[in-house]
Design a protein around this motif. Structure first.
Motif, PDB file in Angstrom:
ATOM      1  N   THR A 375      73.038  25.566  -0.513  1.00 14.84           N
ATOM      2  CA  THR A 375      72.523  25.576   0.931  1.00 14.84           C
ATOM      3  C   THR A 375      71.621  24.647   1.108  1.00 14.84           C
ATOM      4  O   THR A 375      71.101  23.750   0.180  1.00 14.84           O
ATOM      5  CB  THR A 375      71.613  26.951   1.370  1.00 14.84           C
ATOM      6  OG1 THR A 375      70.503  26.995   0.775  1.00 14.84           O
ATOM      7  CG2 THR A 375      72.628  28.172   0.941  1.00 14.84           C
ATOM      8  N   LEU A 376      71.157  24.136   2.383  1.00 13.29           N
ATOM      9  CA  LEU A 376      69.971  23.174   2.854  1.00 13.29           C
ATOM     10  C   LEU A 376      68.999  23.867   2.195  1.00 13.29           C
ATOM     11  O   LEU A 376      68.757  24.932   2.048  1.00 13.29           O
ATOM     12  CB  LEU A 376      70.032  23.138   4.173  1.00 13.29           C
ATOM     13  CG  LEU A 376      71.341  22.282   4.836  1.00 13.29           C
ATOM     14  CD1 LEU A 376      71.139  22.240   6.594  1.00 13.29           C
ATOM     15  CD2 LEU A 376      71.319  20.782   4.547  1.00 13.29           C
ATOM     16  N   THR A 377      67.637  22.996   2.258  1.00 16.14           N
ATOM     17  CA  THR A 377      66.446  23.093   1.907  1.00 16.14           C
ATOM     18  C   THR A 377      66.082  24.520   2.857  1.00 16.14           C
ATOM     19  O   THR A 377      65.913  24.010   4.015  1.00 16.14           O
ATOM     20  CB  THR A 377      65.577  22.227   1.756  1.00 16.14           C
ATOM     21  OG1 THR A 377      66.218  21.290   0.635  1.00 16.14           O
ATOM     22  CG2 THR A 377      64.285  22.484   1.129  1.00 16.14           C
ATOM     23  N   ASP A 496      75.417  12.531   3.567  1.00 16.62           N
ATOM     24  CA  ASP A 496      74.524  12.496   4.682  1.00 16.62           C
ATOM     25  C   ASP A 496      74.722  13.430   5.483  1.00 16.62           C
ATOM     26  O   ASP A 496      75.528  13.823   6.250  1.00 16.62           O
ATOM     27  CB  ASP A 496      75.280  11.269   5.417  1.00 16.62           C
ATOM     28  CG  ASP A 496      74.432  10.743   6.640  1.00 16.62           C
ATOM     29  OD1 ASP A 496      73.470  11.763   7.064  1.00 16.62           O
ATOM     30  OD2 ASP A 496      74.445   9.753   7.048  1.00 16.62           O
ATOM     31  N   TYR A 497      73.529  14.215   5.376  1.00 15.46           N
ATOM     32  CA  TYR A 497      73.583  15.613   6.005  1.00 15.46           C
ATOM     33  C   TYR A 497      73.181  15.439   7.647  1.00 15.46           C
ATOM     34  O   TYR A 497      73.628  16.628   8.286  1.00 15.46           O
ATOM     35  CB  TYR A 497      72.715  16.492   5.538  1.00 15.46           C
ATOM     36  CG  TYR A 497      72.925  17.225   3.898  1.00 15.46           C
ATOM     37  CD1 TYR A 497      73.676  18.221   3.998  1.00 15.46           C
ATOM     38  CD2 TYR A 497      72.677  16.227   2.941  1.00 15.46           C
ATOM     39  CE1 TYR A 497      73.961  18.411   2.409  1.00 15.46           C
ATOM     40  CE2 TYR A 497      73.332  16.558   1.513  1.00 15.46           C
ATOM     41  CZ  TYR A 497      73.738  17.588   1.504  1.00 15.46           C
ATOM     42  OH  TYR A 497      74.425  17.994   0.096  1.00 15.46           O
ATOM     43  N   MET A 498      72.812  14.378   7.983  1.00 14.86           N
ATOM     44  CA  MET A 498      72.553  14.154   9.452  1.00 14.86           C
ATOM     45  C   MET A 498      74.059  13.933  10.202  1.00 14.86           C
ATOM     46  O   MET A 498      74.161  14.544  11.067  1.00 14.86           O
ATOM     47  CB  MET A 498      72.019  12.774   9.672  1.00 14.86           C
ATOM     48  CG  MET A 498      71.486  12.627  11.120  1.00 14.86           C
ATOM     49  SD  MET A 498      70.304  14.103  11.781  1.00 14.86           S
ATOM     50  CE  MET A 498      68.951  13.602  11.297  1.00 14.86           C
ATOM     51  N   THR A 499      75.130  13.452   9.509  1.00 11.56           N
ATOM     52  CA  THR A 499      76.305  13.219  10.012  1.00 11.56           C
ATOM     53  C   THR A 499      77.327  14.321   9.434  1.00 11.56           C
ATOM     54  O   THR A 499      78.678  14.403   9.790  1.00 11.56           O
ATOM     55  CB  THR A 499      76.854  11.956   9.667  1.00 11.56           C
ATOM     56  OG1 THR A 499      77.188  11.617   8.348  1.00 11.56           O
ATOM     57  CG2 THR A 499      76.120  10.960  10.222  1.00 11.56           C
ATOM     58  N   ASN A 519      68.268  16.179   8.253  1.00 11.71           N
ATOM     59  CA  ASN A 519      67.596  14.758   8.101  1.00 11.71           C
ATOM     60  C   ASN A 519      67.620  14.770   6.610  1.00 11.71           C
ATOM     61  O   ASN A 519      66.333  14.679   6.062  1.00 11.71           O
ATOM     62  CB  ASN A 519      66.288  14.775   8.839  1.00 11.71           C
ATOM     63  CG  ASN A 519      65.738  13.319   8.807  1.00 11.71           C
ATOM     64  OD1 ASN A 519      66.575  12.329   8.459  1.00 11.71           O
ATOM     65  ND2 ASN A 519      64.656  13.197   9.229  1.00 11.71           N
ATOM     66  N   VAL A 520      68.731  14.430   6.057  1.00  9.89           N
ATOM     67  CA  VAL A 520      68.574  14.640   4.573  1.00  9.89           C
ATOM     68  C   VAL A 520      69.635  13.679   3.964  1.00  9.89           C
ATOM     69  O   VAL A 520      70.795  13.669   4.557  1.00  9.89           O
ATOM     70  CB  VAL A 520      68.985  15.922   3.671  1.00  9.89           C
ATOM     71  CG1 VAL A 520      68.853  15.871   2.240  1.00  9.89           C
ATOM     72  CG2 VAL A 520      67.956  16.825   4.457  1.00  9.89           C
ATOM     73  N   PRO A 540      52.973  16.981   6.636  1.00  9.22           N
ATOM     74  CA  PRO A 540      53.374  15.566   6.859  1.00  9.22           C
ATOM     75  C   PRO A 540      53.857  14.495   5.538  1.00  9.22           C
ATOM     76  O   PRO A 540      53.145  13.581   5.116  1.00  9.22           O
ATOM     77  CB  PRO A 540      51.883  15.124   7.037  1.00  9.22           C
ATOM     78  CG  PRO A 540      50.902  15.762   6.692  1.00  9.22           C
ATOM     79  CD  PRO A 540      51.661  17.200   6.646  1.00  9.22           C
ATOM     80  N   LYS A 541      54.940  14.867   4.998  1.00  6.64           N
ATOM     81  CA  LYS A 541      55.341  14.369   3.677  1.00  6.64           C
ATOM     82  C   LYS A 541      56.716  13.832   3.733  1.00  6.64           C
ATOM     83  O   LYS A 541      57.527  14.393   4.566  1.00  6.64           O
ATOM     84  CB  LYS A 541      55.198  15.269   2.773  1.00  6.64           C
ATOM     85  CG  LYS A 541      53.636  15.795   2.172  1.00  6.64           C
ATOM     86  CD  LYS A 541      53.880  16.515   1.038  1.00  6.64           C
ATOM     87  CE  LYS A 541      52.425  17.082   0.678  1.00  6.64           C
ATOM     88  NZ  LYS A 541      52.412  17.909  -0.446  1.00  6.64           N
ATOM     89  N   ILE A 542      57.143  12.838   3.104  1.00  8.69           N
ATOM     90  CA  ILE A 542      58.550  12.785   2.676  1.00  8.69           C
ATOM     91  C   ILE A 542      58.798  12.844   1.154  1.00  8.69           C
ATOM     92  O   ILE A 542      57.845  12.327   0.742  1.00  8.69           O
ATOM     93  CB  ILE A 542      58.927  11.159   3.315  1.00  8.69           C
ATOM     94  CG1 ILE A 542      60.449  10.886   2.902  1.00  8.69           C
ATOM     95  CG2 ILE A 542      58.143   9.988   2.547  1.00  8.69           C
ATOM     96  CD1 ILE A 542      60.902   9.628   3.289  1.00  8.69           C
ATOM     97  N   LYS A 543      59.801  13.562   1.022  1.00  5.02           N
ATOM     98  CA  LYS A 543      59.961  13.929  -0.351  1.00  5.02           C
ATOM     99  C   LYS A 543      61.190  13.332  -1.081  1.00  5.02           C
ATOM    100  O   LYS A 543      62.203  13.272  -0.341  1.00  5.02           O
ATOM    101  CB  LYS A 543      60.368  15.414  -0.330  1.00  5.02           C
ATOM    102  CG  LYS A 543      58.933  16.317   0.026  1.00  5.02           C
ATOM    103  CD  LYS A 543      59.095  17.813  -0.347  1.00  5.02           C
ATOM    104  CE  LYS A 543      57.643  18.695  -0.096  1.00  5.02           C
ATOM    105  NZ  LYS A 543      57.999  20.137  -0.534  1.00  5.02           N
TER     106      LYS A 543
END
Length: 573
Positions: A375-377, A496-499, A519-520, A540-543
């Motif tokens: 699944t997604l996070t 690309d999980y956005m598309t 947005n993954v 406020p992070k990018i992982k």
């Protein structure tokens, strides 16, 4: 500037003695701080919102909490009188203002004629999820900022299934929030009036007892071995101590030492740098207790008790922290092994994990002829699948987990449950101890059988407006210039999980991703390594997530080190 207009609006409408107004007046000269407080609305995600406490539209305070509660109340009213009568269950953690925010939710929702149930004292998040289902309320609210620093707070919203709200419901609530012209003028009821009108009910011990009884469903062995296991437990100043004590007693664990300095509430988390069981520093005191009591296993929960950390002895007798992936893999192994032996392993059983969680899970379940689904996070997506399985009967849920130390063994709760995980991993440790093995031994056995899987998460913190823009630029750079080779190793697939499109390389063949848009980005390499990149939804992070597999631990560690270095050297912040 819009933020200055918002600031002036707050200064004009806040009562003279309001602490938030006093705080604003003291910091008006700091334009950068004031801009960050007011340049946008605090973002409400699919599960709720979280942020730094303080004045402003981009902060957690009683007014932004009321605004979110108002959106929830309108959503419930749309569902009709039955939903309003079933009402909302509300719980809170041990943070600054958590109890006050819980009552603000009750006052706001109750003002709309909706029944509210408030816990009489702080409780773990899984108890809130359980209470929604047990009391048959239409929704739930948990006031918490999980393992964030002391200056944070927030709220999570739950649907009638006890899971965090799905995107469709959250969108409706957001629409209602956006209709509010100013959060400062939302009308609320008084607590005494709600009590008088019987719209406010306090709940407590009965829910705790019912939850502890439900834990019987996850017992796989009798408690004969449990009395010999030595445990150290810490709640890291959070909500878990009393519930975990009851759970250990129910499972027959008697050799338990509680880290006294950390088992009571402390909203400043004064004994730790961060109340996060993912971090080694959080275990410092607990390991001292462990050495003093020769503990077999050390367990730590975060403040709202939805995440569990575990430390065990290695071959040298030193305590080492297991990762969330390793804890989950051990649980899967024990769970499937015991159910198979007992003849209770369903043929349609399924293990759920997120897309950034170890592939070792798939390798283990595969030997039992069972499926592992991604699944997604976000645990709400695992909860959605549990609900779906109950309706279709196509699969039987066995276990769900994510790399960030979230685990769920039985669906009577529909969120991460560190209490379930604590007693279950302790039962596994007791079972293997009776066989002369530690959990460290069990983990190494899994590595020997399936290969050495190692995963790591690298987070870059970028706070404020400028930070959010930097995160957006980093994601855009990977979309526009995706890596096709990393250190000479071919990227064989880009997800690309956005598309919602997966592209095979080098053929360019495309296939749909049957998951919600997000947005993954994820890259799969030809040597079974993978990389995933996503902005955090709560911080406020990018992982950056990395996963590798090697024939030996050394090979795997070298692959991971090289992969991280090559990818991150191209990230400019």
């Amino acid at each position: 500037m819009q933020w200055k207009q918002n600031l002036n609006h707050w200064l004009h409408h806040l009562p003279e003695n309001d602490p938030l107004k006093i705080e604003l007046e003291n910091y008006q000269s700091d334009d950068k701080l004031m801009e960050d407080c007011f340049y946008k609305e605090l973002e409400f995600g699919t599960g709720g919102m979280r942020g730094i406490m303080g004045p402003g539209t981009n902060r957690i305070n009683l007014y932004t909490v009321r605004k979110a509660a108002y959106g929830l109340s309108q959503y419930i009213k749309d569902q009709g009188q039955e939903a309003m009568a079933r009402g909302v269950a509300i719980s809170y953690d041990t943070r600054h203002l958590s109890k006050e925010f819980a009552l603000e939710v009750a006052k706001t929702v109750g003002a709309e004629g909706i029944q509210v149930y408030v816990f009489d004292k702080y409780r773990p998040t899984p108890l809130l999820s359980f209470a929604v289902r047990h009391l048959n309320t239409y929704a739930g609210v948990m006031i918490t900022a999980s393992h964030n620093p002391p200056e944070y707070n927030g709220l999570k919203m739950y649907g009638e299934d006890g899971a965090q709200l799905p995107p469709d419901a959250a969108d409706v609530i957001i629409d209602y929030m956006n209709e509010v012209k100013t959060e400062l003028l939302i009308e609320v009821a008084e607590v005494k009036q709600l009590e008088k009108d019987r719209l406010l009910t306090y709940i407590g011990k009965n829910e705790d007892i019912a939850y502890i009884h439900s834990l019987d469903s996850i017992k796989l062995n009798d408690s004969a071995n449990n009395k010999d296991l030595s445990i150290v437990f810490t709640a890291l100043h959070g909500t878990a101590t009393e519930t975990v004590q009851e759970a250990f007693l129910a499972f027959g664990f008697t050799k338990v030492k509680y880290v006294y300095e950390q088992c009571g509430p402390d909203p400043n988390f004064t004994t730790v740098k961060s109340p996060n069981p993912e971090e080694a520093d959080a275990f410092t005191l607990a390991i001292q207790y462990g050495k003093g009591n020769n503990a077999d296993i050390i367990l730590a929960t975060d403040p709202d008790a939805d995440r569990l950390g575990v430390a065990v002895k290695d071959e040298k007798g030193e305590y080492v922290l297991l990762t969330g992936n390793q804890i989950g893999s051990i649980i899967i192994h024990y769970l499937l092994e015991q159910k198979l032996e007992a003849g209770t392993l369903p043929k349609n059983g399924v293990v759920m994990k997120t897309i950034v969680t170890t592939e070792l899970a798939r390798a283990i379940t595969g030997t039992y002829g069972l499926e592992t689904m991604d699944t997604l996070t976000g645990f709400k997506f695992i909860a959605e699948k549990i609900q779906e399985f109950e309706q279709t009967q196509d699969h039987t849920f066995l276990f769900g987990f994510e790399e960030s130390y979230g685990f769920l063994i039985d669906g009577f709760v529909r969120d991460k449950d560190a209490v379930q995980a604590a007693v279950f991993i302790a039962e596994a440790a007791a079972y293997y101890k009776a066989q002369g093995k530690s959990l460290f031994d069990v983990l190494n056995d899994l590595f020997e059988e399936f290969g050495y899987y190692i995963e790591e998460t690298h987070s870059i913190t970028l706070e404020g407006k400028d930070g959010a823009e930097q995160i957006e630029r980093i994601m855009e750079s990977f979309w526009s210039n995706p890596p096709l080779h990393i250190g000479g190793i071919q990227v064989v697939e880009i997800e690309d999980y956005m598309t919602s499109i997966a592209t095979e390389l080098p053929s360019g063949m495309k296939s749909p991703i049957d998951l919600p848009k997000a947005n993954v980005l994820k890259y799969k390499l030809e040597d079974d390594s993978w990389i995933c990149i996503r902005p955090s939804g709560t911080e406020p992070k990018i992982k950056f997530y990395f996963g590798v597999k090697g024939k030996t631990a050394e090979i795997a560690r070298n692959k991971l080190r090289k992969l991280k270095k090559l990818l991150l050297q191209g990230v400019h912040v």
